[in-house]
Design an enzyme around this catalytic site. Structure first.
Site, short mmCIF file in Angstrom:
data_model
loop_
_atom_site.label_atom_id
_atom_site.label_comp_id
_atom_site.label_asym_id
_atom_site.label_seq_id
_atom_site.Cartn_x
_atom_site.Cartn_y
_atom_site.Cartn_z
N GLU A 1 2.17 -7.24 8.62
CA GLU A 1 2.02 -5.78 8.74
C GLU A 1 3.03 -5.01 7.90
O GLU A 1 2.96 -3.80 7.81
CB GLU A 1 2.08 -5.36 10.20
N PRO B 1 0.82 -1.22 0.00
CA PRO B 1 0.00 0.00 0.00
C PRO B 1 0.86 1.27 0.00
O PRO B 1 0.34 2.36 -0.21
CB PRO B 1 -0.84 -0.11 1.28
N ARG C 1 -4.35 -9.10 -20.23
CA ARG C 1 -5.34 -8.75 -21.27
C ARG C 1 -4.79 -7.78 -22.30
O ARG C 1 -5.37 -7.62 -23.37
CB ARG C 1 -6.62 -8.25 -20.64
N ASP D 1 -10.95 -0.33 -24.43
CA ASP D 1 -11.40 -0.35 -23.04
C ASP D 1 -11.57 1.03 -22.43
O ASP D 1 -10.93 1.98 -22.85
CB ASP D 1 -10.37 -1.07 -22.16
N1 ADE Z 1 -0.97 -4.98 0.06
C1 ADE Z 1 -1.85 -4.54 0.95
N2 ADE Z 1 -2.64 -3.59 0.45
C2 ADE Z 1 -2.23 -3.40 -0.84
C3 ADE Z 1 -2.63 -2.53 -1.89
N3 ADE Z 1 -3.62 -1.65 -1.74
N4 ADE Z 1 -1.97 -2.60 -3.06
C4 ADE Z 1 -0.95 -3.47 -3.22
N5 ADE Z 1 -0.52 -4.31 -2.27
C5 ADE Z 1 -1.15 -4.27 -1.09
#
Ligand code: ADE
Length: 244
Positions: free
Chosen positions: A113, A86, A150, A165
């Site tokens: 985590e 993230p 794709r 697309d």
């Molecule tokens: N791992 C946890 N959340 C994630 C996300 N939003 N994007 C990529 N990997 C992740």
């Protein structure tokens, strides 16, 4: 294209990669997908892959040694290695298009985590699939692999393929309809039944612009727009016409 996935949960990929477009692309030899268990690169007796964080705090952190080794076991001179987290840059269609041109992509799925920060030096790029937190990189890897595969030549047989697309043009897609021409009182727009291809095309472009302005106006700043597009957008109250 070759794709290597490094994960603690290879079993999570069985279903998604064995259906639909990815299944067909694999069968046709358009893409080879290999799964690797990061745990196979932990050499202690219990195959430990995580540990408590320095500085304290909740949760566990993935150790660097098994991840470095797992990456080194798949890396080739032409590899592009991605860590899903993230904390990464947010994926968009332009990034997917760029990734689809690499002959070899290796995708590292983080878990728990977090991942020891030094792992960032072993990868070429860190990517997120959106501003929300998953339990791990695996669902993100499924999304990423689907979006890449794709785009590979031959993966989508239909006319226009992935080029038509949503987002490929930088805009949202125009509304689509199929038979019946009227359903529960809701009619398909007359222009689509007219058989006038030029008018249909003009309507579709106008609807794509309108929908993008209503739902995702920030996309317009980067979309390639013609003078006619700008004229249409100005008619819809777009304030960005002068700036662009
Ligand atoms: N791992 C946890 N959340 C994630 C996300 N939003 N994007 C990529 N990997 C992740």
């Amino acid at each position: 294209m070759d794709i290597d996935l490094l994960t603690l949960f290879p079993e999570m990929f069985a279903g998604p990669f064995d259906a639909s477009i990815i299944k067909r692309a694999r069968a046709a030899g358009i893409v080879t997908i290999r799964l690797h268990n990061i745990r196979d690169h932990a050499h202690d007796r219990h195959h430990v892959v995580d540990d408590t964080p320095y500085g304290g705090g909740d949760g566990m952190v993935m150790k660097p040694e098994p991840l470095f080794e797992a990456i080194e076991s798949v890396r080739r001179p032409d590899s592009h290695v991605i860590l899903l987290t993230p904390q990464g840059q947010v994926l968009d269609q332009a990034a997917v298009g760029r990734l689809a041109r690499h002959p070899h992509v290796a995708i590292v799925c983080g878990r728990y985590e977090g991942v020891d920060e030094r792992v960032s030096t072993a990868v070429d790029e860190e990517l997120s699939i959106g501003d929300y937190v998953l339990s791990g990189g695996e669902p993100a890897a499924i999304v990423l692999v689907d979006a890449i595969v794709r785009l590979l030549p031959g993966a989508i047989g239909a006319e226009g393929g992935a080029a038509a697309d949503s987002h490929a043009s930088g805009l949202l897609e125009h509304p689509q309809y199929t038979r019946p021409a009227e359903f529960r009182g809701m009619k398909v727009p007359d222009v689509l039944l007219s058989g006038n291809h030029q008018e249909v095309h003009r309507w579709q472009r106008g609807e794509a612009l309108k929908r993008t302005l209503e739902r995702r106006p920030e996309l317009l700043a980067r979309a390639p727009l013609t003078a006619e597009d700008r004229e249409i957008l100005r008619g819809l109250g777009w304030a960005g016409a002068e700036a662009g």
